[in-house]
Design an enzyme around this catalytic site. Structure first.
Site, mmCIF file in Angstrom:
data_model
loop_
_atom_site.group_PDB
_atom_site.id
_atom_site.type_symbol
_atom_site.label_atom_id
_atom_site.label_comp_id
_atom_site.label_asym_id
_atom_site.label_seq_id
_atom_site.Cartn_x
_atom_site.Cartn_y
_atom_site.Cartn_z
ATOM 1 C CB SER A 73 -0.897 0.032 1.236
ATOM 2 O OG SER A 73 -1.567 -1.193 1.383
HETATM 3 N N1 SAH Z 1 -0.656 -4.980 4.099
HETATM 4 C C1 SAH Z 1 0.162 -5.299 2.941
HETATM 5 C C2 SAH Z 1 -0.527 -5.058 1.624
HETATM 6 C C3 SAH Z 1 -1.630 -6.016 1.412
HETATM 7 S S1 SAH Z 1 -2.125 -6.332 -0.243
HETATM 8 C C4 SAH Z 1 1.490 -4.580 2.992
HETATM 9 O O1 SAH Z 1 1.747 -3.840 3.950
HETATM 10 O O2 SAH Z 1 2.295 -4.795 2.087
HETATM 11 C C5 SAH Z 1 -3.451 -7.411 0.172
HETATM 12 C C6 SAH Z 1 -3.039 -8.775 0.638
HETATM 13 O O3 SAH Z 1 -4.220 -9.427 1.061
HETATM 14 C C7 SAH Z 1 -2.436 -9.637 -0.460
HETATM 15 O O4 SAH Z 1 -1.158 -10.050 -0.093
HETATM 16 C C8 SAH Z 1 -3.395 -10.815 -0.581
HETATM 17 O O5 SAH Z 1 -2.754 -12.052 -0.827
HETATM 18 C C9 SAH Z 1 -4.065 -10.811 0.787
HETATM 19 N N2 SAH Z 1 -5.369 -11.456 0.853
HETATM 20 C C10 SAH Z 1 -6.419 -11.359 -0.004
HETATM 21 N N3 SAH Z 1 -7.443 -12.126 0.416
HETATM 22 C C11 SAH Z 1 -7.043 -12.719 1.583
HETATM 23 C C12 SAH Z 1 -7.657 -13.640 2.495
HETATM 24 N N4 SAH Z 1 -8.894 -14.110 2.327
HETATM 25 N N5 SAH Z 1 -6.939 -14.026 3.572
HETATM 26 C C13 SAH Z 1 -5.677 -13.580 3.772
HETATM 27 N N6 SAH Z 1 -5.051 -12.715 2.948
HETATM 28 C C14 SAH Z 1 -5.726 -12.294 1.857
#
Ligand code: SAH
Length: 218
Positions: free
Chosen positions: A64
């Site tokens: 993000s």
């Molecule tokens: N917080 C992160 C950015 C997240 S991007 C950072 O600081 O870099 C969103 C993430 O959510 C992705 O890695 C994706 O794999 C995860 N995601 C999506 N659906 C999910 C689920 N049901 N359970 C766990 N993770 C999930």
């Protein structure tokens, strides 16, 4: 070459950009200053780590924008005693910021590779109060529930029921809500003895919360 002066200059600009976007909490700014975003971005985009923009990471996901990380952290109103759950480890950057402001951070991602790479960085930086696990975060983390704070960093159509159930009374959850291809709203949910209060904070754009584990899990 990047000299010490340039690094100091970039850091100042980075913190200035956060302030100008509404990050006013000194503790959050302190954590953003301390945790270098560089190690969380591998490869081609590494030199853009200090720009206030989202960047691609492995598994087709994104790290993000720093101002969004900071504003979501600020919205959580963390106390040093808090046990926090993050859904969506991604690069691990948001979890690292949380680790500076909370007692314990559990972070889950559906992609095993992201969890492994983030865990390596946590170890290298000696962030010992973070536990990263591969799991479908829509179901929360029943073994460690309830949580003082929950942060979801992928967009859900509605705040997932199991996450609401795993929030303590007095707890706060921050979650982007809306369709994945549209602008979503960042929502803050506060649980009281009588139920849940919802605040709409700002428009955001996140990758979708997807059910089940990633295919790299095998
Ligand atoms: N917080 C992160 C950015 C997240 S991007 C950072 O600081 O870099 C969103 C993430 O959510 C992705 O890695 C994706 O794999 C995860 N995601 C999506 N659906 C999910 C689920 N049901 N359970 C766990 N993770 C999930």
């Amino acid at each position: 070459m990047t000299g010490p002066d340039q690094i100091a200059e970039r850091k100042m600009q980075f913190l200035f950009a956060l302030r100008s976007k509404g990050v006013t909490d000194a503790r959050v700014l302190g954590a953003m200053e301390k945790i270098d975003r560089g190690p969380f971005i591998r490869g081609y985009f590494a030199d853009r780590a200090y720009e206030d923009m989202p960047l691609p990471i492995a598994c087709g996901q994104t790290i993000s924008q720093p101002s969004v990380v900071a504003l979501m952290t600020q919205a959580l109103k963390l106390s040093p005693r808090d046990k926090v759950l993050e859904v969506g480890t991604g690069s691990g950057y948001q979890a690292a910021i949380l680790s500076q402001l909370a007692r314990r951070v559990y972070t889950v991602d559906r992609h095993k590779r992201l969890v492994r790479e983030a865990s390596e960085i946590f170890r290298a930086l000696d962030l010992t109060n973070i536990t990263a696990l591969t799991a479908d975060g829509s179901f929360g983390l029943p073994d460690q529930a309830p949580f003082d704070r929950i942060i979801v960093t992928a967009a859900a159509e509605d705040p997932p029921g199991p996450l609401l159930a795993q929030l303590k009374i007095g707890g706060i959850m921050v979650v982007p809500v809306g369709q994945s291809d549209a602008v979503q709203s960042l929502i803050r949910v506060t649980r009281s003895a009588d139920g849940f209060d919802y605040d709409e904070l700002r428009p955001v754009r996140f990758v979708p919360l997807v059910e089940g584990l990633g295919r790299d899990t095998a």
